[in-house]
Write a protein that holds these residues in place. Structure first.
Motif, short mmCIF file in Angstrom:
data_model
loop_
_atom_site.label_atom_id
_atom_site.label_comp_id
_atom_site.label_asym_id
_atom_site.label_seq_id
_atom_site.Cartn_x
_atom_site.Cartn_y
_atom_site.Cartn_z
N ARG A 1 64.68 24.76 40.65
CA ARG A 1 65.35 24.75 41.73
C ARG A 1 66.78 24.30 41.59
NH1 ARG A 1 63.85 23.11 47.94
NH2 ARG A 1 66.12 23.76 48.98
N VAL A 2 68.05 24.94 41.84
CA VAL A 2 69.37 24.45 41.50
C VAL A 2 69.64 23.90 43.32
CG1 VAL A 2 71.53 24.90 41.04
CG2 VAL A 2 69.74 26.01 39.90
N TYR A 3 69.62 22.61 43.31
CA TYR A 3 70.12 21.97 44.52
C TYR A 3 71.44 22.05 44.80
CZ TYR A 3 65.08 20.25 44.17
OH TYR A 3 63.93 20.27 44.12
N ARG A 4 71.82 22.36 45.85
CA ARG A 4 73.37 22.70 46.39
C ARG A 4 73.71 21.58 47.14
NH1 ARG A 4 74.06 26.65 42.95
NH2 ARG A 4 72.50 28.60 43.33
N GLN A 5 72.69 20.63 47.50
CA GLN A 5 73.29 19.54 48.09
C GLN A 5 74.30 18.74 47.44
OE1 GLN A 5 70.23 20.59 47.88
NE2 GLN A 5 69.27 20.49 49.93
N PRO A 6 75.21 17.86 48.00
CA PRO A 6 76.16 16.99 46.96
C PRO A 6 75.53 15.84 46.58
CG PRO A 6 76.80 16.87 49.51
CD PRO A 6 75.62 18.09 49.40
N HIS A 7 74.41 14.99 47.56
CA HIS A 7 73.37 14.10 47.18
C HIS A 7 72.07 14.41 47.24
CE1 HIS A 7 77.43 11.89 46.83
NE2 HIS A 7 77.81 12.31 48.03
N VAL A 8 71.34 14.22 46.21
CA VAL A 8 70.22 14.74 46.18
C VAL A 8 69.22 13.42 45.78
CG1 VAL A 8 68.27 16.00 45.00
CG2 VAL A 8 70.39 17.04 45.47
N ASP A 9 68.55 12.95 46.57
CA ASP A 9 67.33 11.94 46.31
C ASP A 9 66.47 12.23 45.34
OD1 ASP A 9 65.92 9.73 46.16
OD2 ASP A 9 66.20 9.25 48.35
N GLU A 10 66.39 12.32 44.18
CA GLU A 10 65.47 12.51 43.23
C GLU A 10 64.32 11.79 43.39
OE1 GLU A 10 67.12 12.39 39.25
OE2 GLU A 10 68.96 13.59 39.62
N LYS A 11 64.30 10.52 43.78
CA LYS A 11 63.01 9.80 43.92
C LYS A 11 62.04 10.56 45.15
CE LYS A 11 64.33 5.28 41.95
NZ LYS A 11 64.69 3.91 42.11
N MET A 12 62.93 10.68 45.96
CA MET A 12 62.25 11.46 47.20
C MET A 12 61.66 12.61 46.81
SD MET A 12 63.77 12.33 51.01
CE MET A 12 64.39 13.53 50.42
#
Length: 400
Positions: free
Chosen positions: A132-143
């Motif tokens: 998946r390509v995340y479009r959000q500016p800040h992605v919480d990778e741990k979550m």
């Protein structure tokens, strides 16, 4: 990796031919990515993160992205697990979001910033597993990583199976990546949804597919058997899921693990001829070949799928195409005693004098196979019996 055509019938087509005469196969044609590109080419720097390799490769800009990714696979020093789900990724640059390149588009359709002394198409392109390509500016990778437990991924498939659209949507909004294969069934969320219409409410299935696509599911992501969701829908003979995927942007020319298209599977499987017509309306290419050189017309005539045959001819399929034994569709109809297919081919102008690689015309093949009535039909056919038939020009086809 993908299911073979023997899944559709008990006997092998090539074995049936060999009972009549010796098979003589021509040399296989070179794949598209091996074409001569000396006159015009693109030099591309490709990064393979999983192998920690960087390569500089030359691509033909007129060839498809599928051909370019195939060339990348051939160039690797080590194999990749689930290689069919690797793709070329264009990182974010110049205000554009990062994205995986569509396999059936031509390389030259993508932005090409040029740098001296060589023109680099993408600087650099990544060859990586489709996720998946995340479009959000800040992605919480741990979550997000905490979401991807075996229990959650299994639950996600169960929600799809039960058409729980709202719950599927909520998990996707939290960041779940729908691009994965179930370790038990080998299905992906999208391929599972694509053939659920056989046993459940079709309209809900289309809603699930739309939610998955909007939640980051790649339309060309393949299940363990090498089939995309479009292949699955074509094989399930479900026009509405098939149409939904096409409207979402799926290419009708996606390849499975054997290089076969959804149109090919639709013709082999038979069923609703509307699925075949729908793919052709969306400009599906005809002339796809299996390992024995069988095209869609050969398969339609082998299985007696007359309406599929009519659709293929209307959209310009080549009646003179020969398989690895030199057989045309008319030879196959004669071999398998398909009376109705033979009548259609003769009425559309098929050449009854065409010879296979054993110097046999369709009449002789019918005699050797013991199909004497069909042999008489071929023998008595006259050129004056051919009706006017004008295939729809491919350039004028539109989307309905």
């Amino acid at each position: 990796m993908a299911q073979s055509l023997s899944d559709y019938s008990e006997d092998s087509a090539s074995d049936r031919e060999e009972t009549v005469y010796e098979t003589i196969g021509p040399a296989p044609s070179a794949p598209p990515y091996m074409e001569d590109v000396r006159t015009h080419s693109l030099v591309v720097r490709v990064l393979v993160p999983d192998l920690q390799q960087t390569k500089c490769m030359r691509f033909n800009p007129d060839a498809s992205v599928w051909a370019a990714r195939s060339a990348c696979l051939c160039s690797l020093s080590r194999g990749l697990k689930d290689a069919l789900n690797y793709g070329l990724f264009q990182p974010a640059s110049g205000g554009r979001d990062g994205k995986f390149l569509d396999e059936e588009r031509r390389a030259q359709e993508y932005p090409q910033p040029y740098h001296k002394p060589f023109p680099f198409l993408w600087n650099p392109t990544q060859f990586r597993y489709k996720s998946r390509v995340y479009r959000q500016p800040h992605v919480d990778e741990k979550m997000i990583s905490k979401l991807h437990t075996k229990a959650n991924l299994r639950k996600f498939l169960e929600l799809i199976q039960n058409q729980q659209v709202d719950k599927v949507s909520r998990l996707l909004e939290r960041g779940l990546d729908p691009n994965y294969q179930d370790p038990h069934s080998g299905e992906t969320p999208l391929t599972l949804a694509a053939h659920l219409g056989v046993v459940t409410e079709v309209m809900k299935v289309t809603e699930v597919m739309k939610v998955l696509k909007n939640g980051g599911a790649h339309l060309d992501f393949r299940a363990r058997d090498g089939l995309t969701a479009l292949h699955k829908a074509a094989r399930a003979r479900q026009p509405l899921p098939l149409e939904t995927l096409l409207e979402l942007g799926a290419s009708p020319d996606y390849k499975d693990g054997h290089g076969l298209t959804p149109l090919y599977h639709s013709v082999v499987g038979g069923g609703d001829p509307g699925c075949c017509e729908l793919l052709l309306l969306h400009r599906a290419a005809t002339g796809c070949r299996d390992e024995n050189g069988w095209a869609e017309l050969h398969q339609a005539c082998r299985h007696g799928h007359v309406q599929h045959l009519e659709h293929l001819l209307f959209y310009g399929a080549d009646m003179s195409a020969q398989n690895a034994s030199g057989n045309t569709a008319l030879h196959i109809s004669a071999l398998y005693n398909q009376d109705n297919c033979t009548r259609v081919l003769l009425a559309r102008g098929a050449d009854k004098e065409e010879k296979n690689y054993n110097s046999q015309n369709p009449f002789q093949v019918a005699i050797i196979a013991g199909n004497f009535e069909l042999a008489e039909l071929v023998k008595n056919h006259k050129e004056t019996d051919v009706g006017e038939y004008l295939p729809l020009p491919r350039a004028t086809l539109g989307f309905l």
